[in-house]
Design a protein around this motif. Structure first.
Motif, short mmCIF file in Angstrom:
data_model
loop_
_atom_site.label_atom_id
_atom_site.label_comp_id
_atom_site.label_asym_id
_atom_site.label_seq_id
_atom_site.Cartn_x
_atom_site.Cartn_y
_atom_site.Cartn_z
N TYR A 193 0.84 -1.19 0.00
CA TYR A 193 0.00 0.00 0.00
C TYR A 193 0.88 1.24 0.00
CZ TYR A 193 -3.50 -3.39 1.32
OH TYR A 193 -4.32 -4.49 1.34
N ILE A 194 0.39 2.26 -0.69
CA ILE A 194 1.05 3.57 -0.69
C ILE A 194 0.04 4.54 -0.09
CG2 ILE A 194 2.10 5.38 -2.10
CD1 ILE A 194 2.52 3.20 -4.28
N SER A 195 0.42 5.21 0.98
CA SER A 195 -0.45 6.18 1.64
C SER A 195 0.14 7.57 1.49
CB SER A 195 -0.61 5.85 3.12
OG SER A 195 -1.30 4.65 3.29
N PHE A 196 -0.67 8.48 0.98
CA PHE A 196 -0.26 9.87 0.84
C PHE A 196 -0.86 10.66 1.99
CE2 PHE A 196 -0.13 8.09 -3.40
CZ PHE A 196 1.11 8.51 -3.84
N HIS A 197 -0.06 11.55 2.59
CA HIS A 197 -0.48 12.30 3.78
C HIS A 197 -0.38 13.80 3.50
CE1 HIS A 197 -0.29 8.64 6.23
NE2 HIS A 197 0.75 8.34 5.47
N GLY A 198 -1.32 14.55 4.05
CA GLY A 198 -1.28 16.00 4.01
C GLY A 198 -1.38 16.60 2.62
N PRO A 199 -2.59 16.64 2.03
CA PRO A 199 -2.73 17.24 0.69
C PRO A 199 -2.30 18.71 0.69
CG PRO A 199 -4.89 16.89 1.69
CD PRO A 199 -3.87 16.27 2.61
N MET A 200 -1.65 19.10 -0.41
CA MET A 200 -1.17 20.47 -0.58
C MET A 200 -1.63 20.98 -1.94
SD MET A 200 2.69 19.81 0.96
CE MET A 200 3.41 21.06 -0.03
N PRO A 201 -1.85 22.28 -2.08
CA PRO A 201 -2.36 22.82 -3.35
C PRO A 201 -1.29 22.91 -4.46
CG PRO A 201 -2.11 24.58 -1.74
CD PRO A 201 -1.81 23.29 -1.02
N GLN A 202 -0.01 22.84 -4.09
CA GLN A 202 1.06 22.94 -5.09
C GLN A 202 1.95 21.70 -5.04
OE1 GLN A 202 1.52 26.16 -2.94
NE2 GLN A 202 0.92 27.71 -4.43
N PRO A 203 2.74 21.50 -6.10
CA PRO A 203 3.63 20.32 -6.12
C PRO A 203 4.52 20.31 -4.88
CG PRO A 203 3.64 21.40 -8.26
CD PRO A 203 2.85 22.29 -7.32
N PRO A 204 4.74 19.20 -4.31
CA PRO A 204 4.44 17.83 -4.77
C PRO A 204 3.04 17.34 -4.44
CG PRO A 204 5.72 17.71 -2.76
CD PRO A 204 5.56 19.18 -3.09
N PHE A 205 2.12 18.22 -4.03
CA PHE A 205 0.70 17.96 -3.79
C PHE A 205 0.40 17.14 -2.53
CE2 PHE A 205 1.00 18.56 -8.42
CZ PHE A 205 0.37 19.79 -8.48
N PHE A 206 1.41 16.68 -1.82
CA PHE A 206 1.20 16.02 -0.53
C PHE A 206 2.45 16.22 0.32
CE2 PHE A 206 2.64 12.97 -3.67
CZ PHE A 206 3.72 12.37 -3.07
N ALA A 207 2.26 16.19 1.64
CA ALA A 207 3.35 16.47 2.56
C ALA A 207 4.25 15.26 2.81
CB ALA A 207 2.80 16.98 3.89
N GLY A 208 3.72 14.07 2.61
CA GLY A 208 4.53 12.86 2.84
C GLY A 208 3.83 11.63 2.32
N MET A 209 4.56 10.53 2.30
CA MET A 209 3.96 9.28 1.88
C MET A 209 4.65 8.13 2.59
SD MET A 209 5.06 8.26 -1.95
CE MET A 209 6.51 7.30 -2.21
N SER A 210 3.92 7.02 2.72
CA SER A 210 4.51 5.82 3.30
C SER A 210 4.14 4.64 2.41
CB SER A 210 4.02 5.60 4.74
OG SER A 210 2.62 5.49 4.78
N ILE A 211 5.04 3.67 2.37
CA ILE A 211 4.82 2.43 1.62
C ILE A 211 4.93 1.31 2.63
CG2 ILE A 211 5.64 0.96 -0.25
CD1 ILE A 211 6.93 3.45 -1.49
N TYR A 212 3.92 0.44 2.66
CA TYR A 212 3.94 -0.61 3.66
C TYR A 212 3.20 -1.86 3.15
CZ TYR A 212 -0.79 1.06 4.61
OH TYR A 212 -2.09 1.44 4.47
N MET A 213 3.46 -2.97 3.83
CA MET A 213 2.77 -4.23 3.57
C MET A 213 2.02 -4.62 4.83
SD MET A 213 5.75 -6.45 1.72
CE MET A 213 6.84 -6.31 3.14
N SER A 214 0.84 -5.22 4.65
CA SER A 214 0.12 -5.71 5.82
C SER A 214 0.35 -7.21 6.01
CB SER A 214 -1.38 -5.41 5.70
OG SER A 214 -1.90 -6.01 4.53
#
Length: 130
Positions: free
Chosen positions: A69-90
């Motif tokens: 899974y790829i989770s995007f955190h903190g939407p932003m109005p300008q690039p890169p359009f999100f504040a952070g992301m995480s990649i994880y497996m369950s």
């Protein structure tokens, strides 16, 4: 044991494939958006280890599949359009192998567990693992 010769040593030419890539309708993390990815790798490796002149061990099939899974955190109005992301497996990846040579007489569960441990060790550098 003497000299260990690894020849041939190839995982073949089949690339890993993303078989599913979808944005989840309802996020499963605390993130803004979650994406589910299913990855499969079906290799026909050519790998043979020769220990001295008498002992041979070969690998003829390697199947690997996982969901991450790829989770995007903190939407932003300008690039890169999100504040952070995480990649994880369950769940841990599924790995299956077919061995030849000396190991055909032994239980392959032991070798498969060694492979799984090595893969998990390598993946922990890139993923949050279960």
């Amino acid at each position: 044991l003497g000299v260990i010769d690894v020849n041939p040593c190839s995982l073949g030419s089949s690339p890993p494939k993303i078989t599913q890539f979808k944005v989840l309708e309802h996020p499963i993390s605390s993130g803004w958006m979650d994406i589910q990815c299913d990855l499969e790798y079906h290799a026909k490796p050519e790998l043979k280890l020769c220990l001295g002149n008498k002992i041979e061990i070969g690998l003829t099939e390697l199947d690997f599949s996982m969901t991450f899974y790829i989770s995007f955190h903190g939407p932003m109005p300008q690039p890169p359009f999100f504040a952070g992301m995480s990649i994880y497996m369950s769940k841990a990846p599924r790995i299956a192998t077919t061995w030849t040579g000396l190991v055909e007489m032994l239980t392959q569960d032991f070798l498969n567990s060694l492979i799984e441990k090595a893969v998990k060790g390598a993946m922990v550098r890139y993923f949050i693992t279960p």
